[in-house]
Every structure is written in structure tokens, then in C-alpha cells.
Enzyme design. Structure first.
Site, short mmCIF file in Angstrom:
data_model
loop_
_atom_site.label_atom_id
_atom_site.label_comp_id
_atom_site.label_asym_id
_atom_site.label_seq_id
_atom_site.Cartn_x
_atom_site.Cartn_y
_atom_site.Cartn_z
N ASN A 1 33.23 65.96 22.71
CA ASN A 1 32.69 66.02 21.40
C ASN A 1 33.64 66.43 20.18
O ASN A 1 33.17 66.57 19.00
CB ASN A 1 31.31 66.95 21.42
CG ASN A 1 31.82 68.55 21.72
OD1 ASN A 1 33.01 68.64 21.81
ND2 ASN A 1 31.12 69.38 21.82
N TYR B 1 32.18 85.11 29.08
CA TYR B 1 32.79 83.97 29.35
C TYR B 1 33.05 83.58 30.69
O TYR B 1 32.80 82.64 31.49
CB TYR B 1 34.21 83.79 28.78
CG TYR B 1 35.37 82.66 29.06
CD1 TYR B 1 34.84 81.47 29.08
CD2 TYR B 1 36.42 83.14 29.82
CE1 TYR B 1 36.06 80.37 29.61
CE2 TYR B 1 37.33 82.17 30.38
CZ TYR B 1 36.86 80.95 30.15
OH TYR B 1 37.93 80.08 30.74
N PHE C 1 44.75 80.35 36.56
CA PHE C 1 45.27 81.85 35.83
C PHE C 1 45.73 81.29 34.68
O PHE C 1 44.95 80.38 33.92
CB PHE C 1 46.27 82.26 36.99
CG PHE C 1 45.32 83.06 38.13
CD1 PHE C 1 44.73 82.37 38.80
CD2 PHE C 1 45.43 84.21 38.63
CE1 PHE C 1 43.94 82.83 39.92
CE2 PHE C 1 44.66 84.71 39.13
CZ PHE C 1 43.82 84.09 39.88
N LEU D 1 48.87 84.28 24.56
CA LEU D 1 50.05 84.88 24.19
C LEU D 1 51.07 84.03 23.80
O LEU D 1 52.00 84.32 22.77
CB LEU D 1 50.40 85.63 25.36
CG LEU D 1 51.71 86.57 25.22
CD1 LEU D 1 51.50 87.59 24.07
CD2 LEU D 1 51.94 87.34 26.46
N ARG E 1 43.14 95.16 23.64
CA ARG E 1 42.34 94.05 23.45
C ARG E 1 41.09 94.39 24.33
O ARG E 1 41.27 94.59 25.52
CB ARG E 1 43.10 92.80 23.53
CG ARG E 1 41.88 91.86 22.93
CD ARG E 1 42.79 90.26 22.86
NE ARG E 1 43.02 89.78 24.44
CZ ARG E 1 43.46 88.62 24.79
NH1 ARG E 1 43.75 87.84 23.64
NH2 ARG E 1 43.68 88.23 25.97
N1 LIG Z 1 43.60 77.61 28.76
C1 LIG Z 1 43.63 78.56 29.87
O1 LIG Z 1 44.66 79.11 30.10
C2 LIG Z 1 42.58 78.28 30.87
C3 LIG Z 1 42.57 79.39 31.99
C4 LIG Z 1 41.51 79.16 32.76
C5 LIG Z 1 40.33 78.36 32.85
N2 LIG Z 1 40.61 77.40 31.46
C6 LIG Z 1 39.40 76.55 31.65
O2 LIG Z 1 39.94 75.19 31.24
C7 LIG Z 1 39.00 74.13 30.55
C8 LIG Z 1 40.10 73.74 29.36
O3 LIG Z 1 40.58 74.68 28.61
P1 LIG Z 1 41.56 74.31 27.39
O4 LIG Z 1 42.40 75.53 27.05
O5 LIG Z 1 42.04 72.96 27.59
O6 LIG Z 1 40.30 74.25 26.25
P2 LIG Z 1 40.20 73.28 25.10
O7 LIG Z 1 38.99 74.05 24.09
O8 LIG Z 1 41.40 72.98 24.31
O9 LIG Z 1 39.44 72.06 25.56
C9 LIG Z 1 38.30 71.99 26.13
C10 LIG Z 1 37.71 70.64 25.55
O10 LIG Z 1 36.19 70.30 25.80
C11 LIG Z 1 35.63 69.83 24.60
N3 LIG Z 1 34.22 70.09 24.62
C12 LIG Z 1 33.91 71.57 24.56
N4 LIG Z 1 32.59 71.68 24.64
C13 LIG Z 1 32.00 70.29 24.83
C14 LIG Z 1 30.85 69.67 24.91
N5 LIG Z 1 29.65 70.55 24.87
N6 LIG Z 1 30.66 68.58 25.16
C15 LIG Z 1 31.87 67.55 24.91
N7 LIG Z 1 32.98 68.17 25.04
C16 LIG Z 1 33.10 69.58 24.70
C17 LIG Z 1 36.43 70.43 23.37
O11 LIG Z 1 36.32 69.58 22.40
C18 LIG Z 1 37.95 70.26 23.92
O12 LIG Z 1 38.37 69.07 24.01
C19 LIG Z 1 38.16 75.40 29.95
O13 LIG Z 1 36.93 75.13 30.79
C20 LIG Z 1 38.67 76.73 30.25
O14 LIG Z 1 37.50 77.46 30.31
C21 LIG Z 1 41.40 77.54 30.63
O1 LIG Z 2 48.72 88.55 20.40
C1 LIG Z 2 48.65 88.61 21.60
C2 LIG Z 2 47.76 87.93 22.56
C3 LIG Z 2 47.71 88.36 23.96
N1 LIG Z 2 48.28 89.41 24.42
C4 LIG Z 2 48.33 89.91 25.77
O2 LIG Z 2 48.74 88.81 26.43
C5 LIG Z 2 48.00 88.83 28.00
C6 LIG Z 2 47.79 87.15 28.13
O3 LIG Z 2 46.73 87.00 27.06
P1 LIG Z 2 45.97 85.69 26.68
O4 LIG Z 2 47.09 84.62 26.52
O5 LIG Z 2 45.01 85.46 25.61
O6 LIG Z 2 45.27 84.96 28.21
P2 LIG Z 2 44.21 86.02 29.18
O7 LIG Z 2 43.44 86.92 28.16
O8 LIG Z 2 44.78 86.58 30.24
O9 LIG Z 2 43.22 84.69 29.27
C7 LIG Z 2 43.80 83.50 29.60
O10 LIG Z 2 43.80 83.32 31.03
C8 LIG Z 2 42.49 83.63 31.72
C9 LIG Z 2 42.81 83.40 33.19
O11 LIG Z 2 43.58 84.47 33.78
C10 LIG Z 2 41.64 82.41 31.35
O12 LIG Z 2 40.33 82.87 32.07
C11 LIG Z 2 41.28 82.48 29.83
O13 LIG Z 2 40.58 81.43 29.70
C12 LIG Z 2 42.72 82.36 29.21
O14 LIG Z 2 42.67 82.36 27.84
C13 LIG Z 2 46.91 89.55 27.78
O15 LIG Z 2 47.24 90.82 28.39
C14 LIG Z 2 46.77 90.07 26.27
O16 LIG Z 2 46.18 91.31 26.18
C15 LIG Z 2 49.04 90.09 23.47
O17 LIG Z 2 49.58 91.23 24.19
N2 LIG Z 2 49.06 89.93 22.29
#
Ligand SMILES: NC(=O)c1ccc[n+]([C@@H]2O[C@H](COP(=O)([O-])OP(=O)(O)OC[C@H]3O[C@@H](n4cnc5c(N)ncnc54)[C@H](O)[C@@H]3O)[C@@H](O)[C@H]2O)c1
Ligand SMILES: O=c1ccn([C@@H]2O[C@H](COP(=O)(O)OP(=O)(O)O[C@H]3O[C@H](CO)[C@@H](O)[C@H](O)[C@H]3O)[C@@H](O)[C@H]2O)c(=O)[nH]1
Length: 359
Positions: free
Chosen positions: A59, A170, A198, A219, A312
Site C-alpha cells: 500500500n 509491536y 534480529f 541506529l 529509550r
Molecule cells: N527493520 C528491522 O530491523 C526489522 C527487524 C525485525 C523485524 N522486522 C519486520 O520486518 C518487516 C519489514 O520491515 P522493514 O524494516 O522492511 O519495514 P518497512 O516499513 O520498510 O516495510 C514494510 C512494507 O509494508 C508495507 N505495508 C505496511 N502496511 C501495509 C498494509 N496494511 N498493506 C499493504 N502494505 C503494507 C509498507 O508500505 C512497506 O513497503 C516488518 O514486518 C517488520 O516488523 C524488521
Molecule cells: O539514535 C539512536 C538510535 C538507537 N540507539 C540504540 O541503538 C540500539 C538499536 O536500536 P534500533 O536500531 O532502533 O533497533 P532496535 O530497537 O533494537 O529494534 C530493531 O531490531 C528489533 C529486533 O532486535 C526489531 O524488532 C525492530 O523492529 C527493529 O527496529 C538500541 O539500543 C537503541 O537504544 C541509540 O542509542 N541512538
């Protein structure tokens, strides 16, 4: 990169024309959320394998149409995973065999202040998707889960059988999805894998796609905004945690290794019995916030000012994966377990795209 041709979109009164069929006879993978950060890297990897047709369904709420490539084996359908009619439209147009489900809202802080928004998008979205899969007899699902399902896990490293006690809505919404998927597999004979990532980081070696979240909270991209001239310093959230240097420790995993695990999960699902399995994806080693800043200084050659700041809310001190199950069951062999190359790939993307996908 040229952008995928969009079939005009979603849940309005007038249905858009069906997108064109594929020309090659290969299994169809519907990548819901494929315009987002991790999803777009998985799409790029799937296309490089040359054995799947890919339908990106998104979306565009947090994703980017420019993250979706123009490719003969790819179709883009704009739609919402909570909409029955949008899902019916794509599943009627294509013989979908596999669904990868990346769609989610994933800002931990926002989920604390607006939990229902998270349950709506993440849980209702997964509910509607599962209903559509049952309705259209789509048998295979790969679900994006997260280390956030564990909460403040002890002991480290975290195994899949470590108790799941999420610290925020979340993580709670993702755990609810996993449970819903598990019961649906039992009742309807689906096969599903939840991949508990992770900390995803880094960018594609092609340099075409990378991380572009608004707002950015992660981060590594925030650190790189300092040498990019977009912020003066990086705040270190909490310096009194029970870790070696007092800052939080995380298991940073290259997004390309996430991509390869997803492709292997498709092969695994094709061969396995109906049922549900959850697997951690991480490297089994942690870096503190200060470690990451030091590595970023060395990779970029810039000083990168850091400022100590309060904790945080909702941050567990340490999250490190035990990912033996993915290595054993999927035969997953990660190739990018190197923090410098993870940060280096992210730096290449942010230097060449200082405003992300914005033109
Ligand atoms: N980024 C991380 O470190 C991390 C870690 C653990 C898990 N995840 C999970 O991995 C997945 C992807 O994360 P990301 O960082 O790529 O996020 P992102 O926001 O970049 O990607 C999510 C995508 O889903 C689409 N979307 C969201 N809601 C929707 C809906 N209702 N219908 C259709 N499309 C929808 C968004 O437009 C986007 O393109 C997520 O489920 C997130 O929870 C991410
Ligand atoms: O400006 C900043 C941003 C982050 N942090 C720290 O950096 C670490 C990593 O933070 P971030 O990159 O935001 O990742 P997480 O909060 O660990 O979460 C990520 O990793 C998780 C899995 O470990 C997923 O569930 C989440 O979706 C994903 O955002 C944390 O201790 C934060 O407090 C700082 O100190 N300064």
C-alpha cells in the site's frame, strides 16, 4: 533504477484493470510489503535466482515504488493487506503459490502510544491475509517476525524456545500473528515459517536499494546521517545498562543474509509437511551502541560526534540470536557476518542517496 509499472490501485469504488499475466511459467511468490526496506532486498534476491515470478503487493504507506524494480518477472499491485477485495484481486489474477508477508508498522515507541493502530495494521492485516490464503488455497507462508517477541530475554543467546514475553505492543502484535498463523496451519493444512529477525542493517551490493524510513529510528542509518551532514551528532540512548560498556547490545544482520534465508524458506516449505515453525535470524554475536559508532567512524573516516542521552523506553539491554535452527533446517549459510561491511554497504547507499528514494 527504473521503477516498476504500477497497476493503478486499491480499495476504491472502481476496480483497476487486472495487471498483465506473466510470460514465463514459474511459481508465483506474492511479496506483501515488497516495496519496503527488507522486502525490496528479498525481491531483488528472488529475481536474481530466475526461478520465481514475483508479485509485489504493497500500500506504499512506508514503502517506495522506486524500490520496486522494473523486471519481466515482476508485477506490482498497489493494495492493502487488510482489504479482502484487494487481496482477492491479486489472488484471482495470479496463481500465487507462496506468500511472503513483510507488511507491518514497526516503530516500537509509536506502538506504545498507539497500540490499536499496531493491532489493526499488523494483526488485522495478517488475519485478512490468512483468510484470503485459505479462500484461494494458497498453501505456503513466510512471515516477518522479530526478536521483539522475546522481550527482556534471559539467558543469552536467545533460542526459539526462550519464553516470549514482549515488552511493547509491536512485539505483542507480532507474537499474536505468529499464534494465529500456527492455529491456521493446524486447522487448514497450511505450511508456514516465521523468521524472527534480529537487527536488520546494510544495503544491497547493487547500490540501487537501501534503508529509507520516515521517521528513521534505527541506529546505523542515524549514525550515518552525521557524516552525511544531516545531523550534528548521534545520541547514545542509555549508558548504564548491565553490559560491558553500559550501552545496549544487538545482533546486527546484513539484509542480504535475510534475503537468502527467505529464498531458502520457500524451498523448505515446498518440501515440508503442513505446520508452523519459528526461526531466529542473527549471527549469534552482539555489538554495543558504542561499538557500532566506532566501526562507523572507521568505515567512513569521519569523527562522528556522540552524545550520551537517557535510556529509550522499551529497550532490552541485550538481544543476541542463537540461529542454529535456521542453519540446520534451511541450510542457511550467512555470508556477510562483518559489521564493517554491513555499515560499508549502508554508507554506500546513504552517500549516493542522501535523500533516500526521494527524487
Ligand atoms: N527493520 C528491522 O530491523 C526489522 C527487524 C525485525 C523485524 N522486522 C519486520 O520486518 C518487516 C519489514 O520491515 P522493514 O524494516 O522492511 O519495514 P518497512 O516499513 O520498510 O516495510 C514494510 C512494507 O509494508 C508495507 N505495508 C505496511 N502496511 C501495509 C498494509 N496494511 N498493506 C499493504 N502494505 C503494507 C509498507 O508500505 C512497506 O513497503 C516488518 O514486518 C517488520 O516488523 C524488521
Ligand atoms: O539514535 C539512536 C538510535 C538507537 N540507539 C540504540 O541503538 C540500539 C538499536 O536500536 P534500533 O536500531 O532502533 O533497533 P532496535 O530497537 O533494537 O529494534 C530493531 O531490531 C528489533 C529486533 O532486535 C526489531 O524488532 C525492530 O523492529 C527493529 O527496529 C538500541 O539500543 C537503541 O537504544 C541509540 O542509542 N541512538
Amino acid at each position: 533504477m527504473t521503477r516498476a509499472q504500477e497497476s493503478p490501485s486499491p480499495s476504491g469504488d472502481v476496480s483497476p484493470p487486472p495487471p498483465p499475466p506473466f510470460t514465463q511459467d514459474m511459481p508465483v511468490v506474492m511479496v506483501a510489503g515488497g516495496a519496503g526496506y527488507i522486502g525490496s532486498h528479498v525481491v531483488e534476491h528472488l529475481l536474481s535466482l530466475g526461478v520465481y515470478n514475483v508479485v509485489v503487493f504493497d500500500n506504499l504507506s512506508t514503502g517506495h515504488s522506486d524500490a520496486v524494480p522494473s523486471h519481466p518477472n515482476l508485477r506490482f499491485v498497489q493494495g492493502d493487506v487488510r482489504s479482502d477485495s484487494d487481496l482477492d484481486r491479486v489472488m484471482e489474477a495470479y496463481p500465487v503459490e507462496y506468500v511472503m508477508h513483510f507488511c507491518a508498522l514497526s516503530l516500537v515507541g509509536e506502538s506504545v502510544s498507539q497500540p490499536l493502530k499496531y493491532y489493526d495494521n499488523n494483526v488485522v492485516g495478517t488475519l485478512r491475509l490468512l483468510e484470503a490464503m485459505v479462500r484461494h488455497s494458497v498453501p505456503h507462508l513466510v512471515f516477518s517476525s522479530t526478536a521483539a517477541v522475546y522481550g527482556q530475554a534471559q539467558p543469552e543467546p536467545i533460542r526459539e524456545d526462550t519464553p516470549t514475553i514482549p515488552l511493547n505492543p509491536y512485539g505483542g502484535s507480532k507474537l499474536a500473528c505468529e499464534q494465529m498463523i500456527r492455529w491456521t496451519c493446524e486447522a487448514h493444512g497450511l505450511k508456514a515459517v516465521a523468521l524472527r529477525y534480529f537487527n536488520a542493517a546494510g544495503a544491497s551490493a547493487t547500490g540501487d536499494i537501501g534503508e529509507d524510513h520516515h521517521p528513521e529510528t534505527h541506529l546505523i542509518p542515524l549514525i550515518l546521517q552525521v557524516p552525511n551532514g544531516k545531523r550534528d551528532n548521534i545520541k547514545v540512548f542509555g549508558t548504564d545498562y548491565p553490559t560491558e560498556d553500559g550501552t545496549c547490545v544487538r545482533d546486527y544482520i546484513h539484509v542480504s543474509d535475510l534475503a537468502s534465508a527467505h529464498a531458502l524458506a520457500l524451498g523448505h516449505l515446498a518440501q515440508t509437511q503442513p505446520g508452523f515453525n519459528a526461526m531466529n535470524l542473527g549471527y549469534g554475536r552482539g555489538f554495543s551502541v558504542r561499538d557500532v559508532i566506532d566501526h562507523a567512524r572507521s568505515v567512513t573516516g569521519e569523527a562522528i560526534a556522540a552524545v550520551d542521552a537517557p535510556r529509550r523506553p522499551g529497550d532490552p539491554p541485550t538481544l543476541v540470536a542463537e540461529a542454529g535452527r535456521a542453519r540446520e533446517v534451511l541450510q542457511w549459510v550467512p555470508e556477510n557476518d562483518n559489521l564493517d561491511s554491513i555499515i560499508g554497504s549502508a554508507w554506500k547507499w546513504h552517500e549516493s542517496h542522501p535523500d533516500g528514494f526521494k527524487k
